[in-house]
Scaffold this active site. Sequence first.
Site, PDB file in Angstrom:
ATOM      1  N   SER A  63       0.800  -1.240   0.000  1.00 34.73           N
ATOM      2  CA  SER A  63       0.000   0.000   0.000  1.00 34.73           C
ATOM      3  C   SER A  63       0.825   1.279   0.000  1.00 34.73           C
ATOM      4  O   SER A  63       0.260   2.346  -0.234  1.00 34.73           O
ATOM      5  CB  SER A  63      -0.916   0.034   1.225  1.00 34.73           C
ATOM      6  OG  SER A  63      -2.116  -0.589   0.914  1.00 34.73           O
ATOM      7  N   LYS A  66       0.501   3.456  -2.924  1.00 35.99           N
ATOM      8  CA  LYS A  66      -0.669   4.331  -3.108  1.00 35.99           C
ATOM      9  C   LYS A  66      -0.293   5.813  -3.014  1.00 35.99           C
ATOM     10  O   LYS A  66      -0.924   6.663  -3.628  1.00 35.99           O
ATOM     11  CB  LYS A  66      -1.742   3.984  -2.065  1.00 35.99           C
ATOM     12  CG  LYS A  66      -2.307   2.570  -2.256  1.00 35.99           C
ATOM     13  CD  LYS A  66      -3.198   2.127  -1.109  1.00 35.99           C
ATOM     14  CE  LYS A  66      -3.702   0.704  -1.352  1.00 35.99           C
ATOM     15  NZ  LYS A  66      -4.460   0.159  -0.219  1.00 35.99           N
ATOM     16  N   TYR A 188      -3.166  -2.251 -10.455  1.00 36.37           N
ATOM     17  CA  TYR A 188      -3.113  -1.993  -9.014  1.00 36.37           C
ATOM     18  C   TYR A 188      -2.227  -3.028  -8.306  1.00 36.37           C
ATOM     19  O   TYR A 188      -1.361  -2.684  -7.487  1.00 36.37           O
ATOM     20  CB  TYR A 188      -4.547  -2.000  -8.459  1.00 36.37           C
ATOM     21  CG  TYR A 188      -4.617  -2.037  -6.954  1.00 36.37           C
ATOM     22  CD1 TYR A 188      -4.365  -0.895  -6.200  1.00 36.37           C
ATOM     23  CD2 TYR A 188      -4.915  -3.220  -6.280  1.00 36.37           C
ATOM     24  CE1 TYR A 188      -4.405  -0.933  -4.819  1.00 36.37           C
ATOM     25  CE2 TYR A 188      -4.959  -3.266  -4.898  1.00 36.37           C
ATOM     26  CZ  TYR A 188      -4.705  -2.128  -4.170  1.00 36.37           C
ATOM     27  OH  TYR A 188      -4.734  -2.167  -2.804  1.00 36.37           O
ATOM     28  N   TYR A 239      -4.033   2.836   8.043  1.00 33.53           N
ATOM     29  CA  TYR A 239      -5.233   2.017   8.262  1.00 33.53           C
ATOM     30  C   TYR A 239      -6.137   2.672   9.303  1.00 33.53           C
ATOM     31  O   TYR A 239      -6.144   3.885   9.439  1.00 33.53           O
ATOM     32  CB  TYR A 239      -4.842   0.574   8.645  1.00 33.53           C
ATOM     33  CG  TYR A 239      -3.924  -0.043   7.622  1.00 33.53           C
ATOM     34  CD1 TYR A 239      -4.356  -0.274   6.320  1.00 33.53           C
ATOM     35  CD2 TYR A 239      -2.605  -0.375   7.934  1.00 33.53           C
ATOM     36  CE1 TYR A 239      -3.506  -0.824   5.367  1.00 33.53           C
ATOM     37  CE2 TYR A 239      -1.753  -0.926   6.985  1.00 33.53           C
ATOM     38  CZ  TYR A 239      -2.218  -1.144   5.706  1.00 33.53           C
ATOM     39  OH  TYR A 239      -1.375  -1.672   4.769  1.00 33.53           O
ATOM     40  N   VAL A 257       0.980  -3.771   3.894  1.00 35.11           N
ATOM     41  CA  VAL A 257       0.908  -5.079   4.552  1.00 35.11           C
ATOM     42  C   VAL A 257       2.189  -5.913   4.385  1.00 35.11           C
ATOM     43  O   VAL A 257       2.307  -6.973   4.991  1.00 35.11           O
ATOM     44  CB  VAL A 257      -0.327  -5.909   4.104  1.00 35.11           C
ATOM     45  CG1 VAL A 257      -1.618  -5.264   4.565  1.00 35.11           C
ATOM     46  CG2 VAL A 257      -0.318  -6.162   2.612  1.00 35.11           C
TER      47      VAL A 257
HETATM   48  N1  GLU Z   1      -2.197  -5.195  -2.394  1.00 36.88           N
HETATM   49  C1  GLU Z   1      -2.765  -5.156  -1.087  1.00 36.88           C
HETATM   50  C2  GLU Z   1      -4.265  -5.281  -1.140  1.00 36.88           C
HETATM   51  O1  GLU Z   1      -4.866  -4.692  -1.954  1.00 36.88           O
HETATM   52  C3  GLU Z   1      -2.340  -3.898  -0.424  1.00 36.88           C
HETATM   53  C4  GLU Z   1      -2.850  -3.825   0.974  1.00 36.88           C
HETATM   54  C5  GLU Z   1      -2.027  -2.975   1.886  1.00 36.88           C
HETATM   55  O2  GLU Z   1      -0.807  -2.964   1.858  1.00 36.88           O
HETATM   56  O3  GLU Z   1      -2.675  -2.273   2.661  1.00 36.88           O
HETATM   57  O4  GLU Z   1      -4.873  -5.971  -0.400  1.00 36.88           O
END
Ligand code: GLU
Length: 303
Positions: A63, A66, A188, A239, A257
């Site tokens: 993530s 992002k 993604y 989060y 994650v």
């Molecule tokens: N590729 C992961 C998902 O979409 C990223 C989640 C994360 O790192 O928060 O579940």
Amino acid sequence: MDIQNLLDDIVGAVQPHVGQGNVADYIPQLAAVDPHQFGISVATRDGEVFSAGDAHVEFSIQSISKVFALALVLAFDGDGIWKRVFREPSGNPFNSLIQLESENGIPRNPFINAGAIVVSDRLLSVTGSAAMAVRDLLRRETGNATLEADQRVAGSELANSHRNASLAHFLASCGNLENPVDLVLESYVNQCALAMTCEDLALATRFLAANGVGAEGTRLLSPAQTKRINAVMLTCGTYDAAGEFAYRVGLPGKSGVGGGIVAVVPNKCAISVWSPGLGRSGNSVAGVAALDEFTTRTGWSVF
Ligand code: GLU
């Protein structure tokens, strides 16, 4: 400030936390990572880099990508994205479907999965490949020409992506996706699967500590856009524990994650930490402890 000495100290101080928590297992390739690893790097605004622990081991940025996707969309496309994504904390798990339905397909923020899928969709429309656009930005900022997505991680996530596929289909049903669901998901997942070291990640995040100016003096974002990304990181980047992260660390941050976290000390430096064991909200246990230690000892926080 002797940053190198401080990082060496922090590696010792966080040892009791290294291995605590659980590695993410919903992406099978991530479940195989040894949790007994910890790395930390700092890249100063002026380009100096300090590292300690396992700062040269590659991990899956997940993530954290992002942030870079959002930066590119804002740079290429301006504020249009904010018609399709809000910028409020969600207070829900990062992959929740419930809020998306009650809020008619407009994700709460660009850092939960639904919001990041919308951002990737826009980046795909604007550049032809969101994953490549993010990868190329990271290559430029780090000077690491071999930086690449780990195809085993991407494949492993794509084969288990029912939840993200549901979010993407729901977004499409609300008219909030411009490209076919499969294409957006592939993009993604590939941006999430980029593999980086702490040192590369600190360098790549440096522009957020430098008012939007990237490597070699290239302007990536305006100072105002940089301020806004940092603000969204502070409120939504870790989060549904962003409040706890602000309380303990006091900096804009984004976690993934894979166990990585980046944090920004505006006008000073970018910090990246990595340790795969995640706490209940999905943030690296040793990573948060290290950042807590860093800001407590330096006094470098936004508060
Ligand atoms: N590729 C992961 C998902 O979409 C990223 C989640 C994360 O790192 O928060 O579940």
